[in-house]
Scaffold this active site. Sequence first.
Site: not given
Length: 246
Positions: A109, A129
Amino acid sequence: MTTETLRVTELADRLVVTLDRPERRNAIDQRMVDDLHAICERLEREPRLLILTGTEGVFASGADIAELRERTGDDARRSINATVFTRIAELPMPVIAALDGYALGGGAELAYAADFRIGTARLRIGNPETSLGIIAAAGALWRLPQLVGHPLAAEMTMAGRVLTGEEALAAGLVSDLFEPGDLVAGAHALADRIAANDPLATQYTKRVLRAPLADHPAAEQEAQAVLFESDEKHRRMTEFLERRRR
């Protein structure tokens, strides 16, 4: 500006920031977030290019799981990592992420927040995740579809697909691949090409590229109006015309 978590090399027109927690594969913890905020504060005051890279064949393996495990709903609402990644994305001058080895979870990210991403064949980038019982909440769920399209973004964020360097290049997630030893030099070569242009025009180009669709074409018109009045525009165009006359 070197800190506990970052090594910083300062040049006249750029900063090179190396994530430096090799014992934790450069996992992003609160200290690193705070240090990145300090970098942003400086680059907001003194706009320069930013090159982000990692150490020992790892960009960033993700957020620090030991910290993440203890975070609460209130922490999620504070958007700890997302806030600094957005601040990096909104820096006045371009950001280049030079990616080697793992760029996973929060590390991916962080890379998505950059304006340019280059890598190596041994890059492994993705967002696993959901395997940890959470979502990719620091930008992947909206930046990644813009970068690679919804189908591939869905596979990466819901099915845990991790792209190799070659796959990331084919998907347009990185723009070039280098040998590991040449990666930082490749980032500097890209930065040199950007730095050869007018910094103010580069800043306006970045700002307008990031503007919502509804703001166009007014955003272009207003930026161009400022640049048309600049001394640098006049100087550069005069030099161009003089070269043509020779």
